[in-house]
Enzyme design. Structure first.
Site, mmCIF file in Angstrom:
data_model
loop_
_atom_site.group_PDB
_atom_site.id
_atom_site.type_symbol
_atom_site.label_atom_id
_atom_site.label_comp_id
_atom_site.label_asym_id
_atom_site.label_seq_id
_atom_site.Cartn_x
_atom_site.Cartn_y
_atom_site.Cartn_z
ATOM 1 N N HIS A 203 0.801 -1.226 0.000
ATOM 2 C CA HIS A 203 0.000 0.000 0.000
ATOM 3 C C HIS A 203 0.836 1.280 0.000
ATOM 4 O O HIS A 203 0.288 2.377 -0.001
ATOM 5 C CB HIS A 203 -1.000 0.002 1.175
ATOM 6 C CG HIS A 203 -0.394 0.192 2.527
ATOM 7 N ND1 HIS A 203 -0.523 1.374 3.216
ATOM 8 C CD2 HIS A 203 0.318 -0.635 3.321
ATOM 9 C CE1 HIS A 203 0.078 1.246 4.391
ATOM 10 N NE2 HIS A 203 0.595 0.044 4.479
ATOM 11 N N THR A 239 -3.553 -20.267 2.120
ATOM 12 C CA THR A 239 -3.897 -20.100 0.706
ATOM 13 C C THR A 239 -3.644 -18.662 0.288
ATOM 14 O O THR A 239 -4.125 -17.726 0.924
ATOM 15 C CB THR A 239 -5.378 -20.471 0.487
ATOM 16 O OG1 THR A 239 -5.550 -21.821 0.895
ATOM 17 C CG2 THR A 239 -5.787 -20.300 -0.967
ATOM 18 N N CYS A 324 1.469 5.788 11.385
ATOM 19 C CA CYS A 324 1.159 4.541 12.088
ATOM 20 C C CYS A 324 1.070 4.742 13.597
ATOM 21 O O CYS A 324 0.485 3.934 14.274
ATOM 22 C CB CYS A 324 2.219 3.479 11.795
ATOM 23 S SG CYS A 324 2.406 3.126 10.065
#
Ligand SMILES: Cc1ncc(COP(=O)(O)O)c(C=O)c1O
Length: 377
Positions: A203, A239, A324
């Site tokens: 991102h 997966t 953050c």
């Protein structure tokens, strides 16, 4: 009337590039098969996943098998640090990193300290750069891993990675770099940087959130964090999201063209010059004047509080410290490590430019800052 919105926080996150979302569409619409299955439904998902891995590898100039998809930059850093420590602790227990790393490196180091690791946190100079001589002095026969970020998220300073990785190699020590902020902004050739492990965060380069990658040099064993079936060459079970991987792959393909960075560097420098004209010595540049990401401008308005300025700059998205862990009124650990005086550091604002930034955006922000700080005086 609400103020015009301007986004100058591309180091916190980027919008998804339209070409990236277009590349993801077939996965959303049709290719639902499990990439690990053996039938017709799996084939397109598997092909898309592996093509994406190839695109990431092409950007980093490594081999396809050396890319492990992760759930983002934090996971890539955790996998690098813990994975290397767990796999190589028979050789030693000492890790060397820096005081200006992102929490996604500092916190895994702290965690490993609880498990018996010894960690050295290297200092930086006033521009946020590590001295390779400090690294040399910190090396011990017990050192197994060095982790130094490629470029700092707050001030944009680019670290002397080649000098440091050469030192690590000479001592037979593994070298990791957190390239979450540098990929797509400056060259990130893993062989030129001569690193063993390199983290990517999707991102930050116009891919979706929740996808990242770790480059793991061929032949290097790391312990997985997530045990399960043998996905990602046994290095990360679960997966794979072919959907998100395709997004990262396309973003990496777009990021290989660094020419647009010249435009951003030009805008960024024009921004800085305009601030100097407007505020003279009441504004200070944080970070290295030249060894710095081309999109990043971290400036301090001396004697002010950065978060208060931003709160009054209606519609302007930028950051004090790192997005953050913003929202606290204390000197960021990065600025503290750079030994920036509190009356300067508290006034820091990070503006980070990106593909959508225009000259009008910059002019408007400079003008609004001028109005705001003139009236607030
Ligand atoms: C230098 C650096 N490393 C790691 C990360 C974490 O990446 P992610 O948000 O993908 O977990 C960030 C994000 O801010 C960053 O700037």
């Amino acid at each position: 009337m609400s103020a015009r919105r301007v986004y100058l926080d591309y180091n916190a996150s980027t919008p998804i590039d339209p070409a990236v979302s277009a590349a993801m569409q077939p996965l959303l619409a049709d290719h639902y098969g499990n990439p690990s299955s053996e039938h017709w439904a799996a084939a397109p998902a598997k092909a898309a996943l592996e093509a994406a891995r190839g695109q990431v590898a092409t950007l980093l100039r490594c081999r396809t098998e050396e890319i492990v998809f992760t759930g983002g930059g934090s996971e890539a850093n955790n996998l690098a640090l813990k994975g290397a420590f767990f796999a190589h602790r028979d050789k030693g227990d000492h890790i060397i990193t820096t005081r200006i790393e992102h929490p996604a490196v500092i916190e895994p180091c702290r965690f490993l300290e609880h498990l018996g690791a010894r960690v050295t946190y290297l200092p930086v100079d006033g521009a946020g750069r590590v001295d390779p001589d400090d690294l040399r002095r910190a090396m011990t026969p017990r050192t197994i891993l060095v982790s130094i970020m490629h470029a700092n998220n707050e001030v944009g300073t680019i670290e002397p990675i080649e000098d440091c990785s050469r030192l690590a190699r000479a001592h037979g020590v593994l070298f990791h770099t957190d390239a979450a902020q540098s990929v797509g902004k400056i060259p990130t050739d893993v062989n030129q940087l001569d690193v063993d492990l390199l983290s990517v965060a999707g991102h930050k380069l116009y891919a979706p959130k929740g996808i990242g990658a770790l480059f793991v040099r061929d032949g290097l064993s790391i312990e997985p964090l997530i045990h399960g079936a043998g996905h990602e060459g046994g290095r990360r079970a679960g997966t794979e999201s072919a959907l998100l991987a395709v997004g990262l792959g396309k973003a990496c393909e777009l990021a290989s063209d660094l020419v647009p960075m010249d435009r951003l560097r030009g805008l960024r420098d024009r921004f800085w010059q305009a601030l100097q004209v407007q505020f003279g010595n009441r504004v200070v540049l944080n970070g290295h004047p030249t060894h710095r990401l081309p999109n990043t401008l971290n400036v301090s308005f001396v004697g002010r509080i950065g978060s208060e300025i931003l709160a009054r700059l209606d519609g302007v998205a930028a950051s004090t410290g790192s997005a953050c862990h913003s929202g606290r009124i204390e000197l960021s650990p990065v600025l503290a490590a750079m030994d920036i005086a509190p009356e300067v550091g508290m006034g820091a604002i990070r503006f980070s430019l990106g593909r959508g930034t225009t000259g009008d955006d910059i002019d408007m922000v400079v003008e609004r800052l001028g109005d705001l700080l003139a009236t607030a005086r």
